[in-house]
Each structure stands twice: as structure tokens, then as C-alpha cells.
Motif scaffolding. Structure first.
Motif, PDB file in Angstrom:
ATOM      1  N   GLU A 273      88.833 -44.694  82.815  1.00 50.03           N
ATOM      2  CA  GLU A 273      88.046 -43.522  82.417  1.00 50.03           C
ATOM      3  C   GLU A 273      87.062 -43.077  83.494  1.00 50.03           C
ATOM      4  O   GLU A 273      86.826 -41.881  83.672  1.00 50.03           O
ATOM      5  CB  GLU A 273      87.301 -43.807  81.108  1.00 50.03           C
ATOM      6  N   HIS A 274      86.486 -44.040  84.196  1.00 51.11           N
ATOM      7  CA  HIS A 274      85.487 -43.673  85.209  1.00 51.11           C
ATOM      8  C   HIS A 274      86.127 -42.886  86.356  1.00 51.11           C
ATOM      9  O   HIS A 274      85.546 -41.913  86.849  1.00 51.11           O
ATOM     10  CB  HIS A 274      84.799 -44.916  85.762  1.00 51.11           C
ATOM     11  N   VAL A 275      87.309 -43.307  86.770  1.00 48.17           N
ATOM     12  CA  VAL A 275      88.014 -42.601  87.843  1.00 48.17           C
ATOM     13  C   VAL A 275      88.368 -41.187  87.396  1.00 48.17           C
ATOM     14  O   VAL A 275      88.233 -40.231  88.160  1.00 48.17           O
ATOM     15  CB  VAL A 275      89.288 -43.391  88.247  1.00 48.17           C
ATOM     16  N   VAL A 276      88.795 -41.038  86.141  1.00 49.52           N
ATOM     17  CA  VAL A 276      89.111 -39.713  85.589  1.00 49.52           C
ATOM     18  C   VAL A 276      87.866 -38.833  85.614  1.00 49.52           C
ATOM     19  O   VAL A 276      87.914 -37.667  86.027  1.00 49.52           O
ATOM     20  CB  VAL A 276      89.664 -39.825  84.151  1.00 49.52           C
ATOM     21  N   TYR A 277      86.740 -39.404  85.199  1.00 51.40           N
ATOM     22  CA  TYR A 277      85.467 -38.670  85.213  1.00 51.40           C
ATOM     23  C   TYR A 277      85.119 -38.202  86.625  1.00 51.40           C
ATOM     24  O   TYR A 277      84.731 -37.046  86.826  1.00 51.40           O
ATOM     25  CB  TYR A 277      84.355 -39.561  84.643  1.00 51.40           C
ATOM     26  N   GLU A 278      85.264 -39.093  87.606  1.00 55.47           N
ATOM     27  CA  GLU A 278      84.910 -38.753  88.988  1.00 55.47           C
ATOM     28  C   GLU A 278      85.783 -37.621  89.522  1.00 55.47           C
ATOM     29  O   GLU A 278      85.296 -36.726  90.227  1.00 55.47           O
ATOM     30  CB  GLU A 278      85.048 -39.991  89.888  1.00 55.47           C
ATOM     31  N   VAL A 279      87.068 -37.649  89.191  1.00 55.20           N
ATOM     32  CA  VAL A 279      87.988 -36.630  89.704  1.00 55.20           C
ATOM     33  C   VAL A 279      87.738 -35.285  89.018  1.00 55.20           C
ATOM     34  O   VAL A 279      87.764 -34.235  89.671  1.00 55.20           O
ATOM     35  CB  VAL A 279      89.452 -37.079  89.527  1.00 55.20           C
ATOM     36  N   VAL A 280      87.479 -35.299  87.715  1.00 56.51           N
ATOM     37  CA  VAL A 280      87.175 -34.048  87.001  1.00 56.51           C
ATOM     38  C   VAL A 280      85.882 -33.444  87.541  1.00 56.51           C
ATOM     39  O   VAL A 280      85.796 -32.234  87.784  1.00 56.51           O
ATOM     40  CB  VAL A 280      87.068 -34.289  85.475  1.00 56.51           C
ATOM     41  N   LYS A 281      84.878 -34.281  87.755  1.00 60.85           N
ATOM     42  CA  LYS A 281      83.602 -33.813  88.315  1.00 60.85           C
ATOM     43  C   LYS A 281      83.831 -33.192  89.687  1.00 60.85           C
ATOM     44  O   LYS A 281      83.269 -32.131  90.013  1.00 60.85           O
ATOM     45  CB  LYS A 281      82.615 -34.979  88.410  1.00 60.85           C
TER      46      LYS A 281
END
Length: 207
Positions: free
Chosen positions: A30-38
Motif C-alpha cells: 500500500e505504501h508504494v501505491v500511495y507514493e506512486v499516486v502522489k
């Protein structure tokens, strides 16, 4: 190895397809997904916001009243930030918000969202998607058959003008090619409709 049903345009199951565990069976990060969306949203920002500081506002060269003896607070300029019409403190200026994220991080985020779509039964594989001519009505019928008529992203292996034009006039329906899909768009739509050929292409490109 994860498996998924393959539907035809009438919404009937025609076969079962095995998927690559490297892409559709990874541990969701989830954290990697958050970073890429940001990162994607930051890169889309125009960064054209601008306001004037007290140095750029017109006027205010003369001291409004003398320093002492008036009973009022000392003031040096009527264009100080506390005055109406004054400059802005730390005024925003045009800037570039874009930054880069490592390729491996982007890949992992994409695999995570694809796995998530599969696990939540939001991924719909279609054996083929083609129309003789651009027909919005036909596309609506296909989406209804697939029970994906709310918010859906349709992914194709090759560009098909008839499919794209059939979907263009339907609200909350978007089309994309395998080489243009991204994490934010996949998350944005409730249903992820992808052709069988496009699944094979995804496995080739992102494995």
C-alpha cells in the motif's frame, strides 16, 4: 497460480485463464501505491499559482504616519501584509512540482493494484472487444452485460478507433492501451475491463 474467468461481449463465461503470479499474485504494498499516486498527481500540477509579495504590490512607498506620538501602532507601509491591499506573506510563486520515482517502485505499485483488482473481483477479462462501427448504444449494452456500467476502465492491446469512439460519450468510462495504463487510473475506476490479448501483453511488458 491465479485464475480468472474470461467473458464474451454477451457477459457469458467462455473459458478460464491462468494469470502470471509475478503480476497478478504479488503481495500488495500500500505504501508504494500511495507514493506512486502522489507522484502522478504532483506531476500533473500546472504550478502556475502566483501572488504578489509586499515588494511587488503597487504603492506604499510613503510611511502612513509618523513613528511616534499618534497613539496608533507603528506602520512603515500601507502595503504591509496586515493591510487591505497589502502583499502576501510567503506568496506562492510559479514552480515545478514534478519529481521522479524509481522504475522498480512504479512497477511494484502497478503489480499491487492489478493484484488488488483481481482479488476484489473488479477485474473483468473479455475474450475480444470489437465493433463494426462506433456505437455508443452497443458499448452500453456490453458494459451492462459485464455488470460494469458505473465507472470502468477499458484496456486494449491495440488501438481500436471504434471501441474508443463508442466509449467516449459514456460518462465515467475511459479507454487505455497496455503501454498507457497507470496506477492512479486503475484505482480511480470501479471496474477494470481488459481484453485477453491485453492481459498477455501486460504479462510480457511488466513481468
Amino acid at each position: 497460480m491465479p485464475k480468472v474467468n474470461v467473458y464474451n461481449m454477451q457477459g457469458e463465461i467462455v473459458e478460464e485463464m491462468e494469470l502470471s503470479e509475478e503480476i497478478f499474485g504479488v503481495e500488495i504494498n500500500e505504501h508504494v501505491v500511495y507514493e506512486v499516486v502522489k507522484n502522478q498527481l504532483a506531476n500533473r500540477r500546472q504550478g502556475t499559482q502566483s501572488a504578489k509579495t509586499r515588494a511587488e504590490v503597487r504603492g506604499g512607498g510613503r510611511k502612513p504616519w509618523r513613528q511616534k506620538g499618534t497613539g496608533r501602532a507603528r506602520q512603515g507601509s500601507i502595503r504591509s501584509p496586515q493591510w487591505k491591499g497589502g502583499g502576501v506573506v510567503f506568496a506562492p510563486k510559479p514552480r515545478d512540482y514534478s519529481y521522479s520515482v524509481p522504475k522498480k517502485v512504479r512497477r511494484l505499485a502497478l503489480k499491487s493494484v492489478l493484484t488488488d483488482k483481481l482479488q476484489n473481483n473488479e477485474m473483468i477479462v473479455v475474450d475480444q472487444l470489437s465493433f463494426d462501427a462506433p456505437k455508443t448504444k452497443e458499448m452500453k449494452k456490453v458494459l451492462a452485460n459485464l455488470k460494469a456500467d458505473k465507472k470502468a476502465l477499458i484496456v486494449m492491446a491495440e488501438k481500436d478507433a471504434n471501441v474508443i469512439r463508442s466509449a467516449n460519450n459514456i460518462p465515467n468510462i475511459a479507454t487505455a492501451l497496455v503501454n498507457t495504463i497507470n496506477v492512479y487510473d486503475i484505482l480511480k475506476y470501479n471496474s477494470f475491463i481488459i481484453t485477453k490479448e491485453a492481459v498477455k501483453r501486460v504479462e510480457e511488458v511488466y513481468a
